[in-house]
Design a protein around this motif. Structure first.
Motif, PDB file in Angstrom:
ATOM      1  N   THR A   1       0.846  -1.198   0.000  1.00  0.00           N
ATOM      2  CA  THR A   1       0.000   0.000   0.000  1.00  0.00           C
ATOM      3  C   THR A   1       0.879   1.245   0.000  1.00  0.00           C
ATOM      4  O   THR A   1       1.580   1.512   0.978  1.00  0.00           O
ATOM      5  N   VAL A   2       0.855   1.946  -1.109  1.00  0.00           N
ATOM      6  CA  VAL A   2       1.681   3.148  -1.233  1.00  0.00           C
ATOM      7  C   VAL A   2       0.824   4.368  -0.913  1.00  0.00           C
ATOM      8  O   VAL A   2      -0.266   4.525  -1.450  1.00  0.00           O
ATOM      9  N   VAL A   3       1.326   5.201  -0.023  1.00  0.00           N
ATOM     10  CA  VAL A   3       0.626   6.451   0.271  1.00  0.00           C
ATOM     11  C   VAL A   3       1.190   7.519  -0.666  1.00  0.00           C
ATOM     12  O   VAL A   3       2.402   7.731  -0.711  1.00  0.00           O
ATOM     13  N   GLU A   4       0.300   8.166  -1.408  1.00  0.00           N
ATOM     14  CA  GLU A   4       0.787   9.126  -2.410  1.00  0.00           C
ATOM     15  C   GLU A   4       0.743  10.561  -1.951  1.00  0.00           C
ATOM     16  O   GLU A   4       1.536  11.374  -2.400  1.00  0.00           O
ATOM     17  N   SER A   5      -0.212  10.878  -1.091  1.00  0.00           N
ATOM     18  CA  SER A   5      -0.256  12.262  -0.613  1.00  0.00           C
ATOM     19  C   SER A   5      -1.006  12.354   0.707  1.00  0.00           C
ATOM     20  O   SER A   5      -1.748  11.447   1.086  1.00  0.00           O
ATOM     21  N   ILE A   6      -0.766  13.473   1.384  1.00  0.00           N
ATOM     22  CA  ILE A   6      -1.419  13.743   2.675  1.00  0.00           C
ATOM     23  C   ILE A   6      -2.249  15.009   2.524  1.00  0.00           C
ATOM     24  O   ILE A   6      -1.722  16.034   2.072  1.00  0.00           O
ATOM     25  N   ASP A   7      -3.521  14.919   2.882  1.00  0.00           N
ATOM     26  CA  ASP A   7      -4.334  16.127   2.941  1.00  0.00           C
ATOM     27  C   ASP A   7      -4.489  16.479   4.419  1.00  0.00           C
ATOM     28  O   ASP A   7      -5.262  15.847   5.144  1.00  0.00           O
ATOM     29  N   ARG A   8      -3.736  17.474   4.864  1.00  0.00           N
ATOM     30  CA  ARG A   8      -3.712  17.801   6.294  1.00  0.00           C
ATOM     31  C   ARG A   8      -5.007  18.461   6.762  1.00  0.00           C
ATOM     32  O   ARG A   8      -5.355  18.390   7.936  1.00  0.00           O
ATOM     33  N   THR A   9      -5.724  19.091   5.824  1.00  0.00           N
ATOM     34  CA  THR A   9      -6.960  19.763   6.223  1.00  0.00           C
ATOM     35  C   THR A   9      -8.039  18.743   6.558  1.00  0.00           C
ATOM     36  O   THR A   9      -8.762  18.883   7.558  1.00  0.00           O
TER      37      THR A   9
ATOM     38  N   HIS B   1      -7.390  15.527   7.166  1.00  0.00           N
ATOM     39  CA  HIS B   1      -6.774  14.391   7.871  1.00  0.00           C
ATOM     40  C   HIS B   1      -6.951  13.105   7.069  1.00  0.00           C
ATOM     41  O   HIS B   1      -7.458  12.102   7.566  1.00  0.00           O
ATOM     42  N   SER B   2      -6.519  13.165   5.824  1.00  0.00           N
ATOM     43  CA  SER B   2      -6.768  12.027   4.947  1.00  0.00           C
ATOM     44  C   SER B   2      -5.562  11.771   4.042  1.00  0.00           C
ATOM     45  O   SER B   2      -4.884  12.708   3.603  1.00  0.00           O
ATOM     46  N   LEU B   3      -5.311  10.473   3.793  1.00  0.00           N
ATOM     47  CA  LEU B   3      -4.220  10.089   2.892  1.00  0.00           C
ATOM     48  C   LEU B   3      -4.816   9.641   1.566  1.00  0.00           C
ATOM     49  O   LEU B   3      -5.891   9.043   1.533  1.00  0.00           O
ATOM     50  N   ARG B   4      -4.093   9.906   0.499  1.00  0.00           N
ATOM     51  CA  ARG B   4      -4.503   9.375  -0.816  1.00  0.00           C
ATOM     52  C   ARG B   4      -3.586   8.198  -1.118  1.00  0.00           C
ATOM     53  O   ARG B   4      -2.354   8.324  -1.070  1.00  0.00           O
ATOM     54  N   LEU B   5      -4.167   7.012  -1.371  1.00  0.00           N
ATOM     55  CA  LEU B   5      -3.365   5.815  -1.631  1.00  0.00           C
ATOM     56  C   LEU B   5      -3.117   5.632  -3.128  1.00  0.00           C
ATOM     57  O   LEU B   5      -3.824   6.216  -3.961  1.00  0.00           O
ATOM     58  N   GLY B   6      -2.155   4.774  -3.451  1.00  0.00           N
ATOM     59  CA  GLY B   6      -1.803   4.502  -4.849  1.00  0.00           C
ATOM     60  C   GLY B   6      -2.980   3.951  -5.647  1.00  0.00           C
ATOM     61  O   GLY B   6      -3.069   4.153  -6.863  1.00  0.00           O
ATOM     62  N   ASN B   7      -3.897   3.243  -4.990  1.00  0.00           N
ATOM     63  CA  ASN B   7      -5.056   2.685  -5.713  1.00  0.00           C
ATOM     64  C   ASN B   7      -6.211   3.684  -5.807  1.00  0.00           C
ATOM     65  O   ASN B   7      -7.313   3.333  -6.188  1.00  0.00           O
ATOM     66  N   GLY B   8      -5.944   4.928  -5.407  1.00  0.00           N
ATOM     67  CA  GLY B   8      -6.960   5.976  -5.550  1.00  0.00           C
ATOM     68  C   GLY B   8      -7.837   6.141  -4.318  1.00  0.00           C
ATOM     69  O   GLY B   8      -8.578   7.111  -4.204  1.00  0.00           O
ATOM     70  N   GLU B   9      -7.751   5.172  -3.380  1.00  0.00           N
ATOM     71  CA  GLU B   9      -8.605   5.265  -2.191  1.00  0.00           C
ATOM     72  C   GLU B   9      -8.094   6.317  -1.208  1.00  0.00           C
ATOM     73  O   GLU B   9      -6.923   6.706  -1.254  1.00  0.00           O
ATOM     74  N   ALA B  10      -8.998   6.705  -0.307  1.00  0.00           N
ATOM     75  CA  ALA B  10      -8.610   7.622   0.770  1.00  0.00           C
ATOM     76  C   ALA B  10      -8.508   6.839   2.071  1.00  0.00           C
ATOM     77  O   ALA B  10      -9.143   5.786   2.227  1.00  0.00           O
TER      78      ALA B  10
ATOM     79  N   GLU C   1       9.362  12.974   0.398  1.00  0.00           N
ATOM     80  CA  GLU C   1       8.497  13.670  -0.557  1.00  0.00           C
ATOM     81  C   GLU C   1       7.073  13.858  -0.038  1.00  0.00           C
ATOM     82  O   GLU C   1       6.474  14.924  -0.213  1.00  0.00           O
ATOM     83  N   LEU C   2       6.530  12.788   0.608  1.00  0.00           N
ATOM     84  CA  LEU C   2       5.158  12.887   1.142  1.00  0.00           C
ATOM     85  C   LEU C   2       5.035  14.087   2.067  1.00  0.00           C
ATOM     86  O   LEU C   2       4.104  14.889   1.960  1.00  0.00           O
ATOM     87  N   ALA C   3       5.988  14.172   3.006  1.00  0.00           N
ATOM     88  CA  ALA C   3       5.966  15.232   4.012  1.00  0.00           C
ATOM     89  C   ALA C   3       6.218  16.595   3.375  1.00  0.00           C
ATOM     90  O   ALA C   3       5.562  17.584   3.703  1.00  0.00           O
TER      91      ALA C   3
END
Ligand SMILES: Cc1cc2nc3c(=O)[nH]c(=O)nc-3n(C[C@H](O)[C@H](O)[C@H](O)COP(=O)(O)OP(=O)(O)OC[C@H]3O[C@@H](n4cnc5c(N)ncnc54)[C@H](O)[C@@H]3O)c2cc1C
Length: 416
Positions: free
Chosen positions: A82-90, A92-101, A252-254
């Motif tokens: 499971t690759v985490v691609e981005s962090i939405d700090r507002t 509190h959610s991560l975007r995963l490589g498969n498009g899920e949150a 990079e994520l951070a």
């Protein structure tokens, strides 16, 4: 949009990630914990990759830091591959490589690092390897056979450990190192000389003060490496190449989420990033070291990842206990077990103590008369004492330190 969520989400399932998940539960955390990792394996020990695992003396199961059942029992939800691609700090959610949150209450970044890649001509050829993961060792293995010519670019710990295993397996090994000595970045000249002698005696060739300019394809084997071109004009035939020239932290994520950055993700002595809901631990962080009066460092070692995991768990459990450890490290090559404590940078005196065995080596590093670091090979008594002397920055008598007739115990007792 998925509704996955955990009270604590840990990104990176390795030494740091595994430790923080387990310590959270030990400290009484009752919320949900999710451990997300890009690799398909449960957290495993990386140090044996260049040692016993490469030598074929350990299985993947034996590499695992904790058993599969221990995660289930502790209610730690593990998400492999499971690759985490981005962090939405507002949100509190991560975007995963498969498009899920994936939602989080608190987030722990334990993303470690990746091998520094070379970009010189021929770097794209097959037969060029790096070493950070089980997958990397699996890729190296088919060519890792007796008689094969292995060129190792980089004379750091990983390069030297692989050389030791390779030469024992009958490979023809040559290390090409840019600096005039091996371990130049991390060790003093005395330790470098000790290891150079050990490797030469075992049959490893060392080409020091030499850069690598490129890789040539093998004649009749298009797309596969056949030789390493050195800056001194030498062309070294190679069936396979290991590039071991350091680590790039996975920041990079951070960084993309706007967290403060230095030579890693900036954290304080409580592993807190610039976002109060995000902590970071391990190889990816730059942190103040109490041992160095708060000087900021980025350390690459298991003991550091484990100590930061302990700190992060204490913070998340509401009983914060700041980073307190003194850095230490080990390396295994042949039958030489190195244990190092402290950081020798800035020392003004080196004291060599004759080792008690022919295959031992002991160096103490002093600054203003105080012991700040020690390198001990096959010398557990000296290492154990040095750990205390370094932790307490003890003023020591160099003559007594150098005299094998003076027991290490008495130095501990004599400290002022
Ligand atoms: C060959 C080798 C030998 C070593 N020998 C020693 C030794 O003898 N002694 C010692 O103290 N140390 C040694 N080390 C160093 C030690 O392994 C590291 O310091 C330690 O692994 C750091 O742990 P970590 O949890 O910070 O990061 P890592 O172990 O690097 O783990 C980070 C994990 O995060 C995952 N990840 C990264 N980004 C994402 C993302 N966006 N989404 C999901 N997952 C992600 C990665 O895939 C990885 O699994 C060695 C390392 C290697 C490679």
């Amino acid at each position: 949009m998925s509704d996955k969520h955990a009270d604590v989400v840990i990104v990176g399932a390795s030494h740091g990630g595994s430790e923080v998940s387990s310590r959270l539960r030990q400290g009484g955390f009752t919320g949900t914990i999710a451990l997300l990792g890009a690799e398909p394996y449960l957290p495993y020990q990386r140090p044996p990759l260049s040692k016993a695992f490469l030598a074929g003396e350990m299985t993947v199961e034996q590499l695992l830091i904790r058993s599969p059942e221990s995660y289930t029992k502790a209610g730690i939800e593990w998400h492999p591959s499971t690759v985490v691609e981005s962090i939405d700090r507002t949100t509190h959610s991560l975007r995963l490589g498969n498009g899920e949150a994936f939602g989080y209450g608190k987030l722990v970044l334990a993303t470690g690092g990746r091998p520094r890649q070379l970009t010189i001509p021929g770097s794209e050829l097959q037969g060029l390897h790096y070493m950070r993961s089980i997958a990397d060792v699996d890729a190296l293995r088919p060519g890792f056979v007796a008689g094969a010519k292995l060129v190792i670019v980089g004379g750091g710990y990983i390069g030297l450990e692989v050389a030791a295993v390779a030469v024992k397996h009958g490979l023809d090994v040559e290390i090409v190192e840019f600096a005039p000595r091996v371990l130049a970045r991390v060790a003093g000249p005395e330790l470098s000389a000790f290891y150079e002698a050990a490797h030469r005696a075992a049959g490893v060739k060392l080409r020091l003060s030499t850069g690598v300019e490129g890789f040539d394809p093998a004649p009749g084997k298009p797309g596969h490496v056949g030789a390493v071109r050195c800056a001194d004009g030498t062309v070294l035939p190679a069936d396979l190449v290991l590039v071991a020239v350091g680590l790039v932290p996975n920041i990079e994520l951070a960084r993309d989420a706007g967290l403060a950055m230095g030579n890693g993700i900036v954290v304080d002595e409580f592993t807190q990033t610039s976002d109060p809901d995000i902590l970071a631990i391990g190889d990816c962080t730059e942190h103040p070291l109490p041992f160095l009066d708060g000087q900021r460092v980025r350390l690459e070692s298991v003991p550091n990842a484990v100590e930061q995991a302990r700190v992060a768990a204490s913070v998340l459990n509401g009983q914060p206990k700041a980073y307190a450890a003194v850095p230490w490290f080990w390396s295994d090559q042949y039958n030489l077990k190195l244990q190092s404590v402290g950081l020798s940078h800035g020392h003004d005196r080196v004291v060599i103590r004759p080792a008690r065995t022919p295959e031992g080596f002991v160096a103490f590093y002093l600054k203003d008369g105080r012991m700040i670091a020690a390198d001990c090979v096959n010398s557990i008594t000296e290492f154990t004492a040095a750990k205390r002397l370094v932790t307490e920055k003890t003023i020591v008598d160099p003559a007594a330190l150098a005299d094998p007739a003076v027991e290490m115990k008495s130095l501990l007792a004599a400290k002022v």
